[in-house]
Design an enzyme around this catalytic site. Structure first.
Site, short mmCIF file in Angstrom:
data_model
loop_
_atom_site.label_atom_id
_atom_site.label_comp_id
_atom_site.label_asym_id
_atom_site.label_seq_id
_atom_site.Cartn_x
_atom_site.Cartn_y
_atom_site.Cartn_z
N SER A 150 1.11 -1.39 0.44
CA SER A 150 0.27 0.46 -0.27
C SER A 150 0.63 0.75 -0.43
CB SER A 150 -0.72 -0.20 1.20
OG SER A 150 -1.85 1.12 1.37
N TYR A 163 -3.07 0.33 10.14
CA TYR A 163 -2.68 -0.57 9.11
C TYR A 163 -1.27 -0.16 8.60
CZ TYR A 163 -4.17 -0.96 4.34
OH TYR A 163 -4.00 -1.23 2.61
#
Length: 309
Positions: A150, A163
């Site tokens: 990501s 995250y």
């Protein structure tokens, strides 16, 4: 005379006949990558937590070309069993996509320790388990491994600390692993999508109005959204090219190469100023939901339907 460009072209991977092992293969990015690989003649093995969805996906490709096994990536022995099933079915593994991940939202004050631990266990531990279990086989085929890290791996964001921390760890793990297996002829890369148009993003924006505001305040291209199919296409292209970095959309690459500026003192000061206005509202909204991410919700999210890549 040695031609580096010719050598690079000859090292490209033709997916026809290759075996692709995908975690988080039930839905989202994992499922779409499987479709694109199958369309190019690859055989796919899906490891994930929703067996009915994986079986339905495999039915699209035919029994000879696809298989799946219910797998919790947190459990190393379960991942090893899935890898063994893939090798038993297809005889080899050429490409790996470590895609399973979750994206819980909330601050340190609101998220809950079990949820934070679960994010680290899936997003970091699950990647380690996948690398460890598949390594003997990709070493035999001199294959290529991709991990989904990501844009969050280099853009920390308040309200998504679990995250962003786990994806930063996964990126570092991937880079170190690439060094460890270079002598085996195995190539390794990381995938850095921005926001993906999934149910998780839509649900987060529905649950948390402040989440929408937070996204809107981010500079281009960090506020942009890309589709699952475009992200999957970039990943498959990265497999074929043995890419060390895959960005989706491509503009995320500009953020990566300017990452030092993103975390410079002035930039962090501006980010803290924005956070002072946004985070208190976000915490109130998270608390008003009356819950943090449950184990069941985490399982549903693990198969590639995360907030960001």
């Amino acid at each position: 005379m040695d031609n580096p460009l010719a050598r690079l072209r000859s090292d490209r991977i033709d997916l026809d006949g290759k075996v692709v092992f995908i975690t988080g293969g039930s839905r989202g990015i994992g499922a779409e990558v499987a479709r694109l690989c199958a369309a190019k003649g690859a055989k796919v093995f899906l490891a994930g937590l929703e067996p009915e969805l994986m079986q339905a996906l495999c039915a699209e490709f035919g029994d000879a070309n696809a298989a799946s096994l219910e797998t919790d990536v947190v459990d190393l022995e379960a991942v090893r069993a899935a890898v063994a099933a893939a090798v038993e079915k297809f005889g080899r593994i050429d490409l790996v996509l470590a895609n399973a991940g979750i994206a819980p939202y909330g601050t340190v004050a609101t998220i809950g320790k079990p949820t934070f631990d679960l994010a680290m266990a899936i997003n970091v531990g699950g990647v380690w388990n996948t690398l460890n279990a598949t390594l003997p086989h990709v070493a035999e085929t001199r294959g290529h491994v991709l991990t989904v890290c990501s844009v969050a791996s280099f853009t920390p964001l308040g309200g998504l600390h679990a995250y962003t921390a786990s994806k930063a760890a996964a990126e570092s793990l991937t880079a170190a692993f690439a060094m460890e297996v270079a002598h085996l002829g195995v190539t390794v890369g990381s995938v850095h999508p921005s926001w993906i148009d999934t149910d998780m993003v839509r649900d987060a924006e529905s649950d948390l109005p402040t989440f929408r505001k937070l996204r809107a305040m981010l500079p281009w291209p960090l506020h942009s959204t890309t589709t699952v199919d475009k992200c999957a296409a970039a990943i498959v292209s990265g497999m074929e090219k043995r890419s060390s970095r895959v960005f989706s959309p491509a503009s995320v690459g500009t953020v990566y190469w300017s990452r030092a500026m993103i975390q410079a003192p002035l930039a962090m000061k501006l980010a803290r100023g924005m956070s002072r206005r946004i985070i208190p509202d976000l915490e109130r909204e998270v608390r008003s939901l009356g819950r943090s991410l449950s184990a069941r919700e985490a399982q549903q999210l693990e198969d590639g339907d995360s907030t960001r890549g």
